[in-house]
Design a protein around this motif. Structure first.
Motif, PDB file in Angstrom:
ATOM      1  N   SER A  72       0.109 -62.646   3.689  1.00 56.01           N
ATOM      2  CA  SER A  72       1.235 -62.143   3.660  1.00 56.01           C
ATOM      3  C   SER A  72       1.840 -62.417   5.032  1.00 56.01           C
ATOM      4  N   SER A  94       7.629 -57.180   4.689  1.00 54.47           N
ATOM      5  CA  SER A  94       6.281 -58.084   4.566  1.00 54.47           C
ATOM      6  C   SER A  94       6.599 -58.945   3.411  1.00 54.47           C
ATOM      7  N   LYS A 107       5.308 -62.224   0.749  1.00 51.18           N
ATOM      8  CA  LYS A 107       3.910 -62.864   0.535  1.00 51.18           C
ATOM      9  C   LYS A 107       4.066 -64.517   1.045  1.00 51.18           C
TER      10      LYS A 107
END
Lengths: 165, 379
Positions: free
Chosen positions: A136, A74, A76
């Motif tokens: 994200s 993941s 941002k």
């Protein structure tokens, strides 16, 4: 030092170690406004670009083990958007360094060797589509793209040849 | 002071052509180029090779990062602050005129009103030089040559410099291109660009004006200043300098010229001129005499007919009180019979007339010769 700072310092050291074996210089840019942590540069190369350069964002994440298959990471959304820019003079990639959950296990030092755990991977997001997400974006890391001296050299040679990742 | 420029807007304001011209002028050489960036190199003092990546497209997402790195490399190589390098980059491809002014004690900044006046007089100074470059005249009427007015849209005010208040005018100059004999066997004649001609004229005019003020003061005779008209001096130039003295309280007005590096300084021109404040009253009087001794071509006079005089054959002479070349004036004009009738009608109806001609001073009065386009102004 916070755990996050420890991870950042360790991951930077990991990249520097791999790059130094490949004969690639690593500098930390003093301007940090679009997700670039390290700049890699090499003198000479096989192609028309005689001093290939690569910019990288470096992420470090703790895991129980090293995945055997491609895995999700993941990112941002700002980092994702900065790294997917197709129109740049210097190509950009993401380095993801994996470390054990337990910090003391990150390195083991013996009289004749030092073992660093675990490893790193690279991924290029150049030209990826807008995700439409607000916070994200989960990207896929290929275990085939391990960050090794040889992989870094190949990346730099491709850039020198005018074929950025 | 060692300042690092990180502001993306400032970094993006430096264009690739500015950076390339800057590097070329300082001995850097292009080593490689793609369609996005070029690699420039120079040998450093310790013998190693320094490199700068020049981004060639300002829309590149990392454009500002590459400029940031270029500034870092130049700072290291030249051992100069990035602020100094930025100032020179801004002036790359340009002639630069700096007027050092004293607007108060220490490092005082001008008031808003003084600032407005400074910029207005500086603009008029450059315009006077542009007009003189088109054609030297003792005075330039309100209607200026088109080419000179166009130039005012090309020249720029630079960022003021700290210390004493330095007003900076930046005049872009087209690059001097090399044309090889193979490309153009008949060789193309080298021509001075208009922009360079304006700043060269300004430098020669100011130096001639400075020298002429000393002669005028020594002899009490306007002749040296009239001779200086051939070098670009005009009533407008004198008034602009006098106007700057209204705001600047220093003992002198110091002007310096920086010349575009590709073309270098023009021959026979002084690049630093200091005009003492004592010259101010001489400049005022010279401006008045130069203005009154110049015929204003294509001058439009608008006003009320105050007096009419009949001449033989139906012709007449009218005295108009109104505006001539933007100044309130009483102007006498001799009219043919038809125009004379129109002037009589205007007088009787108390309406203004508009007439165009060449305005000149005759004795103590102003006369409009070769009158044409006489019309009654709509009430």
């Amino acid at each position: 030092m916070s755990p996050e700072e420890q991870k950042q310092q360790f991951s930077f050291a990991f990249v520097r170690a791999v790059a130094s074996v490949a004969g690639i210089a690593v500098t930390q840019p003093s301007i940090d406004d679009d997700s670039i942590d390290l700049t890699l540069s090499m003198r000479g190369g096989p192609g028309p670009i005689i001093s290939p350069r690569l910019e990288a964002q470096v992420k470090c994440t703790a895991r129980r083990d090293v995945p055997a298959v491609d895995f999700g990471f993941s990112l941002k959304i700002k980092n994702y958007d900065d790294l997917r820019q197709p129109h740049v003079a210097t190509p950009r990639v993401l380095f993801v360094v994996l470390v054990p959950d337990d910090v003391p296990n990150w390195v083991s030092i013996a009289p004749s060797e030092m073992l660093v755990r675990y490893t790193g991977f690279w991924v290029s997001l150049r030209g990826n589509p807008d995700s439409g997400n607000a916070t994200s974006k989960t990207i896929t890391i290929s275990v085939a793209q391990q960050l090794t001296p040889n992989a870094l050299t190949q990346l730099m040679n491709a850039i020198a040849a005018g074929n950025p990742p | 002071m060692r300042a690092t420029i990180r502001d993306p807007v400032t970094l993006r304001s430096i264009g690739p052509i500015e950076l390339l011209s800057y590097l070329r002028a300082r001995g850097w050489q292009e080593a490689a180029r793609t369609n996005l960036a070029a690699l420039w190199q120079v040998a450093s003092t310790n013998g190693s090779q320094l490199e700068v990546v020049v981004p060639l497209d300002q829309s590149l997402a990392d454009y500002h990062r590459r400029i940031f790195e270029a500034l870092e490399a130049l700072e290291l190589h030249e051992r100069r602050s990035q602020l100094q390098i930025l100032a020179d980059l801004e002036a790359t491809g340009c002639d630069v005129v700096r007027a050092r002014l004293f607007v108060g004690e220490g490092n005082a900044l001008p008031s808003l009103e003084d600032g407005r006046l400074l910029h207005e007089h500086a603009r008029n100074l450059i315009l006077a030089a542009a007009c003189a470059h088109v054609e030297p005249r003792r005075a330039f009427a309100k209607r200026k040559p088109e080419r000179a007015m166009l130039y005012l849209r090309q020249a720029r005010f630079g960022y003021p410099e700290r210390g004493s208040y330095t007003l900076k005018v930046v005049s872009p100059v087209p690059p001097k291109l090399a044309a090889t004999h193979e490309l153009f066997p008949d060789s193309i004649e080298e021509q001075e660009p208009f922009e360079r001609g304006v700043i060269r004229t300004l430098a020669s005019a100011l130096e001639s004006m400075r020298a002429a003020t000393i002669e005028v003061a020594a002899t009490n005779n306007i002749a040296p200043m009239i001779d200086a008209v051939n070098y670009g001096v005009s009533a407008n130039l004198c008034e602009a300098i006098a106007g700057l003295f209204d705001v600047s309280v220093g003992d002198s007005l110091d002007l310096t010229f920086g010349w575009e590096s590709g073309r270098g300084a023009p021959a026979g021109v002084v690049s630093a001129i200091s005009i003492p404040s004592e010259a101010r009253p001489i400049l005022d009087e010279c401006a008045r005499i130069l203005k009154e001794s110049e015929t204003v071509t294509e001058c439009r006079v608008v006003g009320l007919v105050q007096k009419l005089e009949h001449l033989a054959g139906g012709a007449g002479k009218a005295t108009i009180f109104g505006s001539a070349d933007g100044e309130p004036r009483t102007v006498v004009v001799q009219l043919a019979p038809q125009e004379h009738q129109a002037a009589i009608a205007a007088y009787e109806q108390r309406r203004e007339i508009s007439v165009t001609g060449e305005l000149k001073k005759t004795g103590k009065s102003w006369e409009l010769v070769h009158p044409r386009d006489l019309v009654l102004v709509e009430a």
